[in-house]
Design an enzyme around this catalytic site. Structure first.
Site, PDB file in Angstrom:
ATOM      1  N   GLU A 298      -6.468   8.861  17.047  1.00 40.79           N
ATOM      2  CA  GLU A 298      -6.856  10.251  17.267  1.00 40.79           C
ATOM      3  C   GLU A 298      -7.613  10.791  16.056  1.00 40.79           C
ATOM      4  OE1 GLU A 298      -3.698   9.156  19.998  1.00 40.79           O
ATOM      5  OE2 GLU A 298      -3.871   9.010  17.820  1.00 40.79           O
TER       6      GLU A 298
ATOM      7  N   GLU B  83     -10.504  -1.414   5.289  1.00 40.60           N
ATOM      8  CA  GLU B  83      -9.302  -1.709   6.074  1.00 40.60           C
ATOM      9  C   GLU B  83      -9.576  -1.533   7.557  1.00 40.60           C
ATOM     10  OE1 GLU B  83      -4.693  -0.130   6.675  1.00 40.60           O
ATOM     11  OE2 GLU B  83      -6.100   1.026   5.479  1.00 40.60           O
TER      12      GLU B  83
ATOM     13  N   SER C 214       0.947   6.409   2.999  1.00 39.56           N
ATOM     14  CA  SER C 214       1.643   7.346   3.887  1.00 39.56           C
ATOM     15  C   SER C 214       2.940   7.865   3.276  1.00 39.56           C
ATOM     16  CB  SER C 214       1.957   6.668   5.228  1.00 39.56           C
ATOM     17  OG  SER C 214       0.771   6.356   5.916  1.00 39.56           O
TER      18      SER C 214
ATOM     19  N   GLN D 219       0.827  -1.198   0.000  1.00 37.56           N
ATOM     20  CA  GLN D 219       0.000   0.000   0.000  1.00 37.56           C
ATOM     21  C   GLN D 219       0.866   1.254   0.000  1.00 37.56           C
ATOM     22  OE1 GLN D 219      -2.219   0.633   3.657  1.00 37.56           O
ATOM     23  NE2 GLN D 219      -3.859   1.679   2.572  1.00 37.56           N
TER      24      GLN D 219
ATOM     25  N   SER E 269      -4.473   6.951  12.467  1.00 33.68           N
ATOM     26  CA  SER E 269      -4.297   6.913  13.918  1.00 33.68           C
ATOM     27  C   SER E 269      -5.635   7.030  14.641  1.00 33.68           C
ATOM     28  CB  SER E 269      -3.364   8.042  14.367  1.00 33.68           C
ATOM     29  OG  SER E 269      -3.999   9.296  14.236  1.00 33.68           O
TER      30      SER E 269
END
Length: 398
Positions: free
Chosen positions: A385, A244, A129, A126, A383
């Protein structure tokens, strides 16, 4: 929701158990249960066994090689796989890029890539990021410039899991730097053997080489490898991420970890008594078990709601948060319970060719490695958060 399984579902559970008893190689299940490394060959062998039975891609449409399982059957099979010590299916091909290709890809893309994913002929990684674009994925900088019938890609991806094994990458690239962030992104399929691609390892806290940096230097990608429309790849990205994150909930894996925790607590002694007899430790186990039961019910409801082709909304983020936090809690308790046996596992114990007797016990082997590995679970897939921000926006309409 009726939480009692029907006779048909119980029969399916027995069918799954019989299949795992007869087809799951003992060497592989032993390695999984002892926390030892699995090679690519181990993973491929298990995925091909599943594919031969027609059970590798239960979420795909039947016409592409999937099953007609209900959401509950999928849940049961995952649970039984983890209980038996089966490896988790590598998700990047089967569970992540394949659903995107099925929904947004061309007929030629479906005909070429889907059979090769099922056969494990192609392994995927993937490319999301970047050093400056992790949680804020839409700020990615990797560029793809159209040059005739190719895109020329330049940039960098990071934390790219199993890129050192992968044949292909599904990659988000910026094709219109002037457009609003989400509108200038495209979704490309990139052959990892293309000239100009460099893969560098990143060694994680537990000593593993699982993730990588990937660099693109004038990498030429055929335009036919664009999925969906140019500059509208964010739609593909969001669709993939919801699948995912629901998968990251990992209810079956968490239940297997909880069973290991109970085993550890029943064997480890404190002042001559099993740790499970300690009311404080027993209360901690009861707490995570109750949370797991609630997460399982939520997961089943979400799966049931998506069985007709729908996409989960805020539920996927909720499940991602809860599932990863629970696994972190359980691996912490296992690590705490085994005491001095939780010292990091020696390299020779984890290695592929280790034939010597383990220095750790069968139930505490790799406890610290699992604990360290699980620290990243609340980061990958977006994440926790950021997931809370997503939940707030979707539910509270902020």
């Amino acid at each position: 929701m009726d939480i009692q399984f029907t006779p048909e579902e119980c029969a399916f559970r027995e069918e799954a158990r019989a299949f795992l008893r007869s087809q799951l190689p003992a060497e592989i299940s032993t390695r999984v249960q002892q926390g030892k490394r699995l090679s690519k060959e181990h993973q491929v062998a298990w995925m091909r066994i599943l594919n031969e039975r027609g059970w590798l891609a239960p979420s795909w449409p039947v016409e592409h090689g999937g099953t007609d399982w209900t959401a509950v059957q999928k849940h049961i099979f995952e649970e039984e796989c983890f209980a038996a010590g089966a490896p988790r299916v590598v998700a990047f091909g089967v569970k992540m890029v394949a659903p995107v290709i099925i929904k947004f890809g061309t007929e030629a893309q479906k005909a070429h890539f889907l059979p090769r994913i099922l056969s494990s002929e192609d392994w995927w990684c993937q490319g999301y990021s970047e050093p400056g674009a992790g949680s804020d994925l839409a700020s990615l900088k990797t560029r793809a410039v159209r040059d005739g019938d190719h895109y020329v890609v330049n940039g960098q991806k990071i934390w790219t899991t199993l890129a050192h094994y992968a044949d292909w990458m599904f990659c988000l690239v910026r094709t219109d730097p002037e457009a609003q962030q989400q509108r200038g992104i495209s979704f490309l399929l990139i052959d990892m053997n293309t000239p100009g691609i460099t893969v560098r390892p990143i060694i994680t806290l537990d000593g593993e080489h699982e993730v990588n940096e990937v660099f693109f230097d004038n990498v030429r990608v055929p335009v036919e490898n664009l999925v969906g429309e140019e500059n509208k790849g964010w739609t593909c990205a969001k669709y993939l991420l919801t699948h995912e994150r629901t998968s990251i909930a990992g209810i079956g894996q968490t239940k297997a970890l909880l069973a290991k925790l109970k085993l550890v607590a029943s064997r480890e002694l404190r002042n001559g008594q099993p740790l499970l007899d300690d009311p404080l430790f027993r209360a901690q186990i009861a707490d995570v078990e109750m949370q797991l039961m609630a997460a399982e019910m939520s997961n089943l409801r979400t799966l049931a709601a998506t069985r007709d082709g729908g996409v989960p909304g805020a539920e996927s983020s909720i499940l991602k948060i809860k599932g990863t936090e629970l696994r972190q809690q359980i691996t912490y308790l296992i690590n705490k319970a085994v005491g001095t046996y939780s010292l990091p596992v020696l390299e020779e114990e984890l290695g592929y060719g280790c034939g010597a007797e383990l220095l750790h016990t069968d139930y505490s082997s790799a406890a610290s490695n699992q604990y360290l590995d699980m620290r990243k679970a609340s980061i990958y897939g977006g994440s926790n958060e950021i997931q809370k921000n997503i939940i707030a926006k979707m539910i509270l309409e902020l």
